[in-house]
Design a protein around this motif. Structure first.
Motif, PDB file in Angstrom:
ATOM      1  N   TRP A 118      52.760  -5.308  -8.146  1.00 21.78           N
ATOM      2  CA  TRP A 118      52.517  -4.041  -8.404  1.00 21.78           C
ATOM      3  C   TRP A 118      51.974  -3.878  -9.779  1.00 21.78           C
ATOM      4  CZ3 TRP A 118      57.982  -1.390  -6.921  1.00 21.78           C
ATOM      5  CH2 TRP A 118      58.225  -2.050  -6.188  1.00 21.78           C
ATOM      6  N   PHE A 119      51.148  -2.720 -10.156  1.00 23.00           N
ATOM      7  CA  PHE A 119      50.722  -2.563 -11.260  1.00 23.00           C
ATOM      8  C   PHE A 119      49.926  -1.093 -11.046  1.00 23.00           C
ATOM      9  CE2 PHE A 119      46.690  -3.225  -8.109  1.00 23.00           C
ATOM     10  CZ  PHE A 119      46.084  -1.998  -8.628  1.00 23.00           C
ATOM     11  N   PHE A 120      50.111   0.046 -12.088  1.00 20.94           N
ATOM     12  CA  PHE A 120      49.516   1.525 -12.628  1.00 20.94           C
ATOM     13  C   PHE A 120      47.731   1.315 -12.650  1.00 20.94           C
ATOM     14  CE2 PHE A 120      54.602   1.368 -13.639  1.00 20.94           C
ATOM     15  CZ  PHE A 120      55.113   2.518 -13.651  1.00 20.94           C
ATOM     16  N   THR A 121      47.468   2.103 -12.253  1.00 24.59           N
ATOM     17  CA  THR A 121      46.091   2.695 -12.599  1.00 24.59           C
ATOM     18  C   THR A 121      45.984   4.188 -11.887  1.00 24.59           C
ATOM     19  OG1 THR A 121      43.749   1.940 -11.484  1.00 24.59           O
ATOM     20  CG2 THR A 121      45.452   2.439  -9.962  1.00 24.59           C
ATOM     21  N   SER A 122      44.788   3.974 -12.318  1.00 20.53           N
ATOM     22  CA  SER A 122      43.590   5.896 -12.100  1.00 20.53           C
ATOM     23  C   SER A 122      43.859   5.941 -10.776  1.00 20.53           C
ATOM     24  CB  SER A 122      42.841   5.979 -12.816  1.00 20.53           C
ATOM     25  OG  SER A 122      41.984   4.934 -12.610  1.00 20.53           O
ATOM     26  N   GLY A 123      44.358   7.281  -9.417  1.00 17.92           N
ATOM     27  CA  GLY A 123      43.911   7.226  -8.752  1.00 17.92           C
ATOM     28  C   GLY A 123      42.410   8.141  -8.730  1.00 17.92           C
ATOM     29  N   PRO A 124      42.619   9.245  -8.816  1.00 16.04           N
ATOM     30  CA  PRO A 124      41.397  10.217  -8.818  1.00 16.04           C
ATOM     31  C   PRO A 124      40.376   9.761  -9.831  1.00 16.04           C
ATOM     32  CG  PRO A 124      42.813  11.585  -8.222  1.00 16.04           C
ATOM     33  CD  PRO A 124      43.229  10.404  -9.348  1.00 16.04           C
ATOM     34  N   LYS A 125      38.541   9.852  -9.504  1.00 16.63           N
ATOM     35  CA  LYS A 125      38.100   9.799 -10.235  1.00 16.63           C
ATOM     36  C   LYS A 125      38.054  10.391 -11.580  1.00 16.63           C
ATOM     37  CE  LYS A 125      34.574   8.950  -6.781  1.00 16.63           C
ATOM     38  NZ  LYS A 125      33.733   9.297  -5.859  1.00 16.63           N
TER      39      LYS A 125
ATOM     40  N   ASP B 162      50.169  12.585 -13.284  1.00 15.55           N
ATOM     41  CA  ASP B 162      50.529  12.833 -12.177  1.00 15.55           C
ATOM     42  C   ASP B 162      48.902  12.699 -11.288  1.00 15.55           C
ATOM     43  OD1 ASP B 162      48.145  14.866 -12.746  1.00 15.55           O
ATOM     44  OD2 ASP B 162      48.901  16.057 -12.630  1.00 15.55           O
ATOM     45  N   GLN B 163      48.134  11.659 -11.994  1.00 18.33           N
ATOM     46  CA  GLN B 163      46.573  11.510 -11.449  1.00 18.33           C
ATOM     47  C   GLN B 163      46.589   9.808 -11.630  1.00 18.33           C
ATOM     48  OE1 GLN B 163      42.693  13.232 -12.210  1.00 18.33           O
ATOM     49  NE2 GLN B 163      43.971  14.704 -13.968  1.00 18.33           N
ATOM     50  N   THR B 164      48.364   9.469 -11.512  1.00 14.96           N
ATOM     51  CA  THR B 164      48.194   7.974 -11.910  1.00 14.96           C
ATOM     52  C   THR B 164      49.540   7.071 -10.479  1.00 14.96           C
ATOM     53  OG1 THR B 164      48.366   7.283 -14.475  1.00 14.96           O
ATOM     54  CG2 THR B 164      49.516   6.534 -13.319  1.00 14.96           C
ATOM     55  N   LEU B 165      48.558   6.151  -9.867  1.00 11.97           N
ATOM     56  CA  LEU B 165      48.813   5.962  -8.834  1.00 11.97           C
ATOM     57  C   LEU B 165      49.610   4.109  -9.721  1.00 11.97           C
ATOM     58  CD1 LEU B 165      45.877   5.517  -6.564  1.00 11.97           C
ATOM     59  CD2 LEU B 165      47.892   7.843  -7.009  1.00 11.97           C
ATOM     60  N   LEU B 166      50.836   4.116  -8.887  1.00  6.77           N
ATOM     61  CA  LEU B 166      51.617   2.966  -8.809  1.00  6.77           C
ATOM     62  C   LEU B 166      51.088   1.633  -6.769  1.00  6.77           C
ATOM     63  CD1 LEU B 166      53.825   0.810 -10.044  1.00  6.77           C
ATOM     64  CD2 LEU B 166      55.356   1.816  -8.919  1.00  6.77           C
ATOM     65  N   LEU B 167      50.596   1.104  -7.545  1.00  2.00           N
ATOM     66  CA  LEU B 167      50.078  -0.090  -6.615  1.00  2.00           C
ATOM     67  C   LEU B 167      50.425  -1.149  -6.479  1.00  2.00           C
ATOM     68  CD1 LEU B 167      46.367   0.960  -6.762  1.00  2.00           C
ATOM     69  CD2 LEU B 167      48.271   2.721  -5.048  1.00  2.00           C
ATOM     70  N   ASP B 168      50.223  -1.894  -4.832  1.00  2.81           N
ATOM     71  CA  ASP B 168      50.415  -2.756  -4.702  1.00  2.81           C
ATOM     72  C   ASP B 168      49.040  -3.489  -4.554  1.00  2.81           C
ATOM     73  OD1 ASP B 168      51.342  -5.178  -3.510  1.00  2.81           O
ATOM     74  OD2 ASP B 168      53.053  -4.075  -2.399  1.00  2.81           O
ATOM     75  N   ALA B 169      49.769  -5.458  -5.421  1.00  6.34           N
ATOM     76  CA  ALA B 169      47.956  -5.719  -4.445  1.00  6.34           C
ATOM     77  C   ALA B 169      47.665  -6.610  -4.043  1.00  6.34           C
ATOM     78  CB  ALA B 169      47.641  -6.586  -6.410  1.00  6.34           C
ATOM     79  N   GLY B 170      48.992  -6.663  -3.055  1.00  4.86           N
ATOM     80  CA  GLY B 170      49.594  -7.880  -2.017  1.00  4.86           C
ATOM     81  C   GLY B 170      48.646  -8.714  -1.952  1.00  4.86           C
ATOM     82  N   VAL B 171      49.104  -9.847  -2.967  1.00  8.18           N
ATOM     83  CA  VAL B 171      48.490 -10.854  -3.400  1.00  8.18           C
ATOM     84  C   VAL B 171      50.084 -11.574  -3.208  1.00  8.18           C
ATOM     85  CG1 VAL B 171      46.738 -10.818  -4.754  1.00  8.18           C
ATOM     86  CG2 VAL B 171      48.572 -10.668  -5.378  1.00  8.18           C
ATOM     87  N   ALA B 172      50.846 -10.822  -3.820  1.00  2.07           N
ATOM     88  CA  ALA B 172      52.146 -11.505  -3.398  1.00  2.07           C
ATOM     89  C   ALA B 172      53.743 -10.682  -2.685  1.00  2.07           C
ATOM     90  CB  ALA B 172      53.192 -12.364  -5.050  1.00  2.07           C
ATOM     91  N   VAL B 173      53.962 -11.379  -1.614  1.00  3.32           N
ATOM     92  CA  VAL B 173      55.550 -11.056  -1.244  1.00  3.32           C
ATOM     93  C   VAL B 173      55.861 -10.224  -2.595  1.00  3.32           C
ATOM     94  CG1 VAL B 173      57.575 -11.565  -0.376  1.00  3.32           C
ATOM     95  CG2 VAL B 173      55.240 -12.369   0.212  1.00  3.32           C
TER      96      VAL B 173
ATOM     97  N   ASP C 160      56.629   9.682 -12.499  1.00  4.04           N
ATOM     98  CA  ASP C 160      56.405  10.690 -13.602  1.00  4.04           C
ATOM     99  C   ASP C 160      58.078  10.235 -15.242  1.00  4.04           C
ATOM    100  OD1 ASP C 160      57.850  12.292 -12.659  1.00  4.04           O
ATOM    101  OD2 ASP C 160      57.105  13.283 -12.890  1.00  4.04           O
ATOM    102  N   GLU C 161      58.988   9.246 -13.534  1.00  2.00           N
ATOM    103  CA  GLU C 161      60.428   8.517 -14.582  1.00  2.00           C
ATOM    104  C   GLU C 161      60.002   7.552 -15.698  1.00  2.00           C
ATOM    105  OE1 GLU C 161      64.240   9.778 -13.044  1.00  2.00           O
ATOM    106  OE2 GLU C 161      62.816  11.270 -11.693  1.00  2.00           O
ATOM    107  N   LEU C 162      58.449   6.876 -14.850  1.00  2.00           N
ATOM    108  CA  LEU C 162      58.176   5.578 -15.702  1.00  2.00           C
ATOM    109  C   LEU C 162      56.907   5.574 -16.453  1.00  2.00           C
ATOM    110  CD1 LEU C 162      58.249   4.257 -11.691  1.00  2.00           C
ATOM    111  CD2 LEU C 162      59.985   3.731 -13.729  1.00  2.00           C
TER     112      LEU C 162
END
Length: 411
Positions: free
Chosen positions: A337-344, A355-366, A403-405
């Motif tokens: 998992w990684f934190f990244t920007s969402g909107p441009k 509030d414009q930050t996302l937590l994404l799953d890179a999809g490369v590991a279970v 926002d608690e992370l």
């Protein structure tokens, strides 16, 4: 033409990132804002906790939990035919993996001991015992065959058996507690009990004495369990101290031009530029090297530092009007998992970007339970490969709000 010059400064709460590219903005005015990533997650003593059922002589009960190398299982249940005795492991709890990361399975020898809570004088144990009994102001002590009043007990391991089984892909243990006391001199039911899995930070248990300290007075929640089998106060106390937190591992900041985020495309398979290395191990170098070769990327900054809860890292960057900014940081207690920007995001627009930050799953590991996965890099694990689209992390696990992370601010 403008050349980026790194400032040789060390900032409180973080370090200046390393620049991996030169800046060429064809005459535009260059600005140097600062982006700060703060780890605002709260360290909790336990990653999971819960209640298991009462166990009559000859019966058993089971419960499940996730855990990884270094974590311990603590549990407690009342010796019901006593005034204030309880079963529990020695601190800090039952070891679940060996040093090589091999899970402990089968019957756990001498898993628990028999403890005197120290708040009631012990009568001869048995079904006719009077509750609650005479009060006393003692401390928690281990019973080694005979208590202070001269009452005898067989070994705790002859009364309570603890066994473990393990499902590797989920990093899921099943713990079975069996009441062996039928027909012994100490036949007794076990009350409902509690269990807790200790959290780990920097390879150390957050809590070394989860429920009690030998030689010290017992707590009110544990006393309620030991004297009457009332499990709720202790379970509620544990729940208040149970939760997921994380480190932030490897931070990457990218200044770019255009509409396409160069780090990822939501809903697409990872392109193999190095995002997997950042999302799985907190190593941004490969991704930084790949991104700086893209024509749309103006500057790349990165650090491999680990940002602990309560700490932050800062990056001064160079940007021109019209430039965009994006970033990526590993959710350290995850598989990918990684934190990244969402909107441009415009690189020169300051403010709070949390509030414009996302937590994404890179999809490369279970994925496994955050902070309790045997395949997670934090626990010296080997990822279980998968090939899934990059997606937002869902609600499978009881994560705190984003926002608690993490907190992200440009100034």
């Amino acid at each position: 033409m403008f050349t980026l010059a790194l400032l040789p400064l060390l900032f409180a709460g973080g370090v200046l990132f390393t620049s991996c590219d030169d800046d060429d903005n064809d005459g535009w005015m260059i600005y140097s804002p600062c982006i700060t990533f703060k780890n605002v997650s709260e360290v909790e003593p336990f990653i999971q906790s819960g209640i298991f059922g009462s166990v009559a002589p000859g019966a058993s009960t089971s419960f499940t939990f996730h855990a990884a190398k270094g974590q311990r299982l603590m549990l407690a249940a009342m010796y019901s035919y006593s005034n204030d005795l309880f079963f529990a492991p020695e601190n800090p709890g039952i070891e679940l993996f060996d040093n090589a990361g091999v899970p402990r399975t089968g019957v756990v020898a001498d898993a628990v001991a028999l403890w005197d809570n120290g708040t009631r004088q012990n009568e001869a144990p048995g079904a006719e015992i009077l509750h609650p009994g005479a009060a006393q102001s003692g401390t928690v002590s281990r019973i080694e065959g005979i208590d202070e009043q001269g009452n005898s007990y067989v070994k705790a391991s002859e009364l309570m058996e603890v066994s473990l089984s393990f499902a590797p892909e989920q990093s899921l243990f099943t713990c079975t507690i069996r009441n062996l006391s039928a027909g012994t001199a100490n036949e007794t039911p076990f009350s409902s009990g509690v269990y807790a899995i200790s959290n780990v930070l920097q390879d150390k248990l957050v809590e070394e004495t989860p429920l009690f300290t030998r030689g010290e007075a017992s707590s009110a929640p544990l006393t309620a369990l030991a004297e009457s089998g009332n499990v709720l106060p202790l379970a509620e106390w544990l729940e208040e101290q149970t939760g997921i937190f994380t480190t932030l591992n490897g931070a990457l900041v990218v200044i770019y031009d255009g509409d396409q985020n160069p780090i990822y495309t939501l809903g697409s398979i990872d392109e193999g530029r190095g995002l997997a290395s950042l999302a799985q191990k907190g190593d941004p170098k490969a991704l930084a090297d790949a991104l700086r070769r893209l024509s749309s990327v103006r500057n790349v900054y990165y650090t491999s530092d680990v940002v602990l809860p309560g700490k932050s890292v800062e990056c001064y960057y160079s940007a021109a009007p019209g430039d965009r900014i994006t970033y990526a940081l590993m959710f350290g207690y995850s598989n990918d998992w990684f934190f990244t920007s969402g909107p441009k995001l415009w690189a020169l627009e300051g403010g709070d970007l949390t509030d414009q930050t996302l937590l994404l799953d890179a999809g490369v590991a279970v994925s496994q339970y955050p902070g309790a996965g045997n395949a997670q890099w934090l626990f010296d694990g080997t990822p279980i490969p998968e090939k899934q689209p990059i997606m937002q992390v869902g609600s499978t696990y009881p994560l705190p709000d984003l926002d608690e992370l993490i907190e992200v601010i440009i100034r």
